[in-house]
Write an enzyme that holds these catalytic residues in place. Sequence first.
Site, PDB file in Angstrom:
ATOM      1  CE  LYS A  87      20.307  59.739  45.629  1.00  0.00           C
ATOM      2  NZ  LYS A  87      20.464  61.177  45.370  1.00  0.00           N
ATOM      3  CG  ASP A 122      18.763  66.008  42.041  1.00  0.00           C
ATOM      4  OD1 ASP A 122      18.967  65.733  43.243  1.00  0.00           O
ATOM      5  OD2 ASP A 122      17.916  66.838  41.691  1.00  0.00           O
ATOM      6  CB  SER A 123      16.649  60.686  42.057  1.00  0.00           C
ATOM      7  OG  SER A 123      17.316  60.597  43.297  1.00  0.00           O
ATOM      8  CG  ASP A 134      12.475  52.761  47.494  1.00  0.00           C
ATOM      9  OD1 ASP A 134      12.013  53.414  46.536  1.00  0.00           O
ATOM     10  OD2 ASP A 134      13.677  52.465  47.587  1.00  0.00           O
ATOM     11  CG  HIS A 164      14.195  56.126  39.699  1.00  0.00           C
ATOM     12  ND1 HIS A 164      13.981  55.068  40.551  1.00  0.00           N
ATOM     13  CD2 HIS A 164      14.605  57.148  40.494  1.00  0.00           C
ATOM     14  CE1 HIS A 164      14.237  55.448  41.787  1.00  0.00           C
ATOM     15  NE2 HIS A 164      14.618  56.705  41.779  1.00  0.00           N
ATOM     16  NE  ARG A 165      19.537  56.570  42.451  1.00  0.00           N
ATOM     17  CZ  ARG A 165      18.405  56.457  43.178  1.00  0.00           C
ATOM     18  NH1 ARG A 165      17.942  55.286  43.551  1.00  0.00           N
ATOM     19  NH2 ARG A 165      17.741  57.545  43.524  1.00  0.00           N
TER      20      ARG A 165
HETATM   21  P1  IMP Z   1      18.574  63.689  46.114  1.00  0.00           P
HETATM   22  O1  IMP Z   1      18.673  63.067  44.769  1.00  0.00           O
HETATM   23  O2  IMP Z   1      19.667  63.273  47.018  1.00  0.00           O
HETATM   24  O3  IMP Z   1      18.313  65.137  46.046  1.00  0.00           O
HETATM   25  O4  IMP Z   1      17.305  63.108  46.832  1.00  0.00           O
HETATM   26  C1  IMP Z   1      16.256  62.631  46.147  1.00  0.00           C
HETATM   27  C2  IMP Z   1      15.140  62.288  47.109  1.00  0.00           C
HETATM   28  O5  IMP Z   1      14.112  61.718  46.310  1.00  0.00           O
HETATM   29  C3  IMP Z   1      15.539  61.242  48.113  1.00  0.00           C
HETATM   30  O6  IMP Z   1      15.912  61.785  49.345  1.00  0.00           O
HETATM   31  C4  IMP Z   1      14.272  60.471  48.256  1.00  0.00           C
HETATM   32  O7  IMP Z   1      13.452  61.142  49.157  1.00  0.00           O
HETATM   33  C5  IMP Z   1      13.662  60.554  46.865  1.00  0.00           C
HETATM   34  N1  IMP Z   1      14.131  59.421  46.030  1.00  0.00           N
HETATM   35  C6  IMP Z   1      14.947  59.452  44.961  1.00  0.00           C
HETATM   36  N2  IMP Z   1      15.177  58.228  44.492  1.00  0.00           N
HETATM   37  C7  IMP Z   1      14.526  57.405  45.312  1.00  0.00           C
HETATM   38  C8  IMP Z   1      14.427  56.008  45.348  1.00  0.00           C
HETATM   39  O8  IMP Z   1      15.025  55.259  44.569  1.00  0.00           O
HETATM   40  N3  IMP Z   1      13.659  55.518  46.328  1.00  0.00           N
HETATM   41  C9  IMP Z   1      13.004  56.307  47.217  1.00  0.00           C
HETATM   42  N4  IMP Z   1      13.088  57.610  47.246  1.00  0.00           N
HETATM   43  C10 IMP Z   1      13.848  58.170  46.280  1.00  0.00           C
END
Ligand code: IMP
Length: 187
Positions: free
Chosen positions: A9, A63-64, A142, A167-168
């Site tokens: 990230k 968060d994602s 991914d 998205h990020r």
């Molecule tokens: P958190 O934001 O750390 O709670 O985790 C978000 C989870 O969503 C990650 O562990 C991935 O499993 C998934 N995720 C979020 N963004 C991405 C990305 O850019 N690529 C792949 N998986 C993502």
Amino acid sequence: MLASANPHKLRELRSALPGWDLSLLDRDDFPPEIGASYLENARVKARFGRRHAPEGALVIGEDSGIEAVALEGGPGVASARWAADGVTQLLDALAGATDRGARYVCVLVAVAPDGREVTASGTLEGSVADGPPRGSGGFGYDPIFVPAGEGRTVAELGDAWKSGHSHRARAAAALAEELRRAGLGAA
Ligand code: IMP
């Protein structure tokens, strides 16, 4: 500063925001991500980070998740914790699904030293590949996520593609604009 232990990230946000001096506030005592929304989780991380960051630093919480149409938006906010192996779990959950549509969502919350907060979000539309994981870039889902209009997975498209289109990256560009409007400096 980015309140996260995830170096992927940090790398993505750094390349999406080249003018920013972004570093990781990596702690092992982040509060659990149990909020009902991305915004809630991002805010908890940002506020926690602000309490532990050097004085004067603007702190970003992130968060994602991934949302599959066939799972009515799941795993969504639970993406990080719904399975030990999320990729296999998602492929299994979508076996035989007619609609493999999905999207990534990212929410960012910035907390300024004076406590002011700015939020932004970004999405990346696409679908979950109907086959084995492909590619070595990125992280998480991914290797099985194919952005709309592309034939390759995000992991095949690679980190350079991600830093311009993910998205990020989109959430980061929106956050930079919101911070500029609020008269707040870069993190
Ligand atoms: P958190 O934001 O750390 O709670 O985790 C978000 C989870 O969503 C990650 O562990 C991935 O499993 C998934 N995720 C979020 N963004 C991405 C990305 O850019 N690529 C792949 N998986 C993502």
